[in-house]
Write a protein that holds these residues in place. Structure first.
Motif, PDB file in Angstrom:
ATOM      1  N   PHE A  40      48.162  24.056 -29.324  1.00 43.99           N
ATOM      2  CA  PHE A  40      48.202  22.725 -29.341  1.00 43.99           C
ATOM      3  C   PHE A  40      48.290  22.085 -30.317  1.00 43.99           C
ATOM      4  O   PHE A  40      48.046  22.443 -31.470  1.00 43.99           O
ATOM      5  N   GLY A  41      48.819  20.873 -30.477  1.00 45.57           N
ATOM      6  CA  GLY A  41      49.300  19.965 -31.702  1.00 45.57           C
ATOM      7  C   GLY A  41      49.323  18.645 -31.415  1.00 45.57           C
ATOM      8  O   GLY A  41      49.352  17.834 -30.091  1.00 45.57           O
ATOM      9  N   LEU A  42      49.134  17.682 -32.341  1.00 45.63           N
ATOM     10  CA  LEU A  42      49.148  16.314 -32.344  1.00 45.63           C
ATOM     11  C   LEU A  42      50.148  15.669 -33.414  1.00 45.63           C
ATOM     12  O   LEU A  42      50.552  16.058 -34.365  1.00 45.63           O
ATOM     13  N   GLU A  43      50.806  14.367 -32.507  1.00 50.26           N
ATOM     14  CA  GLU A  43      51.597  13.801 -33.384  1.00 50.26           C
ATOM     15  C   GLU A  43      50.839  12.482 -33.916  1.00 50.26           C
ATOM     16  O   GLU A  43      50.486  11.758 -33.065  1.00 50.26           O
ATOM     17  N   VAL A  44      51.109  12.327 -35.277  1.00 49.99           N
ATOM     18  CA  VAL A  44      50.372  11.120 -35.909  1.00 49.99           C
ATOM     19  C   VAL A  44      51.319  10.425 -36.700  1.00 49.99           C
ATOM     20  O   VAL A  44      52.132  10.690 -37.210  1.00 49.99           O
ATOM     21  N   ALA A  45      51.238   9.224 -36.325  1.00 46.38           N
ATOM     22  CA  ALA A  45      52.273   8.037 -36.840  1.00 46.38           C
ATOM     23  C   ALA A  45      51.328   7.259 -37.737  1.00 46.38           C
ATOM     24  O   ALA A  45      50.231   6.856 -37.407  1.00 46.38           O
ATOM     25  N   THR A  46      51.856   6.918 -38.996  1.00 50.41           N
ATOM     26  CA  THR A  46      51.028   5.922 -39.840  1.00 50.41           C
ATOM     27  C   THR A  46      51.979   4.928 -40.399  1.00 50.41           C
ATOM     28  O   THR A  46      53.315   5.047 -40.397  1.00 50.41           O
ATOM     29  N   LEU A  47      51.449   3.840 -40.908  1.00 54.45           N
ATOM     30  CA  LEU A  47      52.278   2.832 -41.699  1.00 54.45           C
ATOM     31  C   LEU A  47      52.396   3.230 -42.902  1.00 54.45           C
ATOM     32  O   LEU A  47      51.839   3.916 -43.853  1.00 54.45           O
ATOM     33  N   GLY A  48      53.856   2.864 -43.459  1.00 57.75           N
ATOM     34  CA  GLY A  48      54.395   3.122 -44.810  1.00 57.75           C
ATOM     35  C   GLY A  48      54.043   1.981 -45.624  1.00 57.75           C
ATOM     36  O   GLY A  48      54.086   0.617 -45.282  1.00 57.75           O
ATOM     37  N   GLN A  49      54.302   1.990 -46.954  1.00 59.08           N
ATOM     38  CA  GLN A  49      54.275   1.148 -48.020  1.00 59.08           C
ATOM     39  C   GLN A  49      55.674   1.075 -48.637  1.00 59.08           C
ATOM     40  O   GLN A  49      55.730   2.082 -49.299  1.00 59.08           O
ATOM     41  N   LEU A  96      42.662   0.491 -36.147  1.00 55.31           N
ATOM     42  CA  LEU A  96      42.132   0.044 -37.116  1.00 55.31           C
ATOM     43  C   LEU A  96      42.684   0.609 -38.373  1.00 55.31           C
ATOM     44  O   LEU A  96      42.583  -0.032 -39.551  1.00 55.31           O
ATOM     45  N   LEU A  97      42.784   1.687 -38.420  1.00 54.24           N
ATOM     46  CA  LEU A  97      43.322   2.719 -39.564  1.00 54.24           C
ATOM     47  C   LEU A  97      44.793   2.521 -40.030  1.00 54.24           C
ATOM     48  O   LEU A  97      45.343   3.212 -40.724  1.00 54.24           O
ATOM     49  N   GLY A  98      45.570   1.931 -38.889  1.00 57.67           N
ATOM     50  CA  GLY A  98      46.938   1.860 -39.233  1.00 57.67           C
ATOM     51  C   GLY A  98      47.613   3.051 -38.828  1.00 57.67           C
ATOM     52  O   GLY A  98      48.622   3.465 -39.442  1.00 57.67           O
ATOM     53  N   GLU A  99      46.976   4.108 -38.084  1.00 58.12           N
ATOM     54  CA  GLU A  99      47.553   5.089 -37.751  1.00 58.12           C
ATOM     55  C   GLU A  99      47.168   5.339 -36.093  1.00 58.12           C
ATOM     56  O   GLU A  99      46.279   4.784 -35.663  1.00 58.12           O
ATOM     57  N   GLU A 100      48.101   6.042 -35.437  1.00 58.42           N
ATOM     58  CA  GLU A 100      48.047   6.172 -34.129  1.00 58.42           C
ATOM     59  C   GLU A 100      48.506   7.848 -33.724  1.00 58.42           C
ATOM     60  O   GLU A 100      49.458   8.252 -34.267  1.00 58.42           O
ATOM     61  N   THR A 101      47.652   8.329 -32.791  1.00 62.83           N
ATOM     62  CA  THR A 101      47.954   9.735 -32.494  1.00 62.83           C
ATOM     63  C   THR A 101      48.630   9.420 -31.188  1.00 62.83           C
ATOM     64  O   THR A 101      48.382   8.841 -30.344  1.00 62.83           O
ATOM     65  N   ARG A 102      49.975   9.774 -31.321  1.00 63.02           N
ATOM     66  CA  ARG A 102      51.005   9.564 -30.288  1.00 63.02           C
ATOM     67  C   ARG A 102      50.915  10.251 -29.037  1.00 63.02           C
ATOM     68  O   ARG A 102      51.009  10.024 -27.933  1.00 63.02           O
TER      69      ARG A 102
END
Length: 318
Positions: A146-155, A31-37
């Motif tokens: 450990f680490g996380l990859e985060v993807a987000t929508l761009g404008q 819902l935030l336009g982001e995803e932890t992949r």
């Protein structure tokens, strides 16, 4: 999407109905336009410092698209406007998650304030906090990071801007002095804020603080991302997206290996992001530090003035 109820602005950006929250099992940040992949793991045994590149031996990442998540209704708490998504890999041949899990706790806020636990990010009624916690999973190395990859929508053609803010105030997050944030839009239309610190114990403190490093944002082809139905429903078709990595810990100091625990928090919202003012404690210290010399100068001046007055009133007997 039947049963969707529009969130009440007065109850926070993430104050969602139970039906809508249940849809988030497939994508906790949808819902935030982001995803932890992905969840990354590195062996830092041979690292010389926290800024080493590469980070060390890289193990195969855990794809969150292949995780099984709990029933959200079991953790939905209307009193605190919170819910916890807890999951583990569907296939776990090494048994790393036999007694462990990766959890995403989302909490909305109805007023301004700060959570009780560090890093105590300042929030408003238009924000929600996401806490990521890795608990009990067996690392594949002696000193795993450990680490996380985060993807987000761009404008438009570019990615959201990433900024660093520095402050002398560390009352709420001891010895951090920095706030990182992503901004969407010019005014901005949305934001993401976090302090570059994670914790290796459930009760976060300076002793258990670990550095959190973020990589630069990079454009990512949309077809390489998991096609989340939540993202498609709220943001339609998006051909442009960006991604960045977060890495928690260093080869020295506190780490996940201490208690097999790692937590990190981020604040997300719409509108203008909250701005930290100097805390009363720091203002008091500054007042004392600046006021004490002034008082000493004033006292010295009065002493000299009164001393001269007594000398002028002295009557010689000769």
């Amino acid at each position: 999407m039947s049963g969707y109820e529009k969130p009440s602005r007065g109850r926070g950006f993430c104050a969602l109905s139970p039906v809508l929250l249940s849809l988030l099992m497939a994508a906790p940040l949808g819902l935030l336009g982001e995803e932890t992949r992905q969840l990354f793991e590195f062996d830092s045994t041979n690292m010389s410092d926290a800024a080493s590149r590469p980070l060390g031996k890289s193990y195969p990442p855990y794809s969150l698209a292949n995780f099984s998540w709990n029933n959200i209704t079991d953790s939905l708490d209307p009193a605190t406007l919170s819910a916890t998504f807890r999951g583990h890999p569907i296939r776990d041949p090494t048994g790393a998650f036999t007694n462990g899990s990766l959890a995403f706790r989302v909490q909305a806020f109805s007023t301004s304030g700060r959570p009780a636990q560090p890093p105590r990010l300042l929030h408003s009624a238009d924000t929600c906090q996401l806490e990521v916690a890795l608990v009990g999973a067996s690392p594949r190395g002696n000193r795993s990071l450990f680490g996380l990859e985060v993807a987000t929508l761009g404008q438009g053609p570019g990615c959201p801007s990433m900024q660093e803010q520095h402050s002398i105030d560390d009352e709420y997050a001891p010895a951090v002095f920095q706030l990182d944030q992503l901004l969407w839009g010019s005014l901005p239309s949305g934001f993401m804020q976090w302090r570059p610190v994670a914790f290796s114990q459930k009760r976060g403190s300076r002793d258990s603080a670990m550095p959190c490093q973020s990589s630069p944002l990079r454009p990512t082809l949309a077809y390489l991302l998991p096609q989340s139905p939540i993202v498609r429903a709220f943001f339609k078709t998006q051909d442009h997206s960006c991604a960045f990595n977060l890495t928690f810990g260093a080869s020295t100091g506190p780490g996940y290996w201490d208690q097999h625990y790692l937590s990190w928090s981020v604040l997300l919202g719409v509108g203008t992001p909250p701005v930290d003012a100097l805390s009363p404690l720091v203002l008091g210290i500054m007042a004392v530090a600046l006021g004490a010399p002034a008082l000493m100068l004033l006292a010295g001046g009065l002493f000299l003035l009164l001393g001269r007055k007594r000398d002028s009133e002295y009557q010689s007997i000769n």
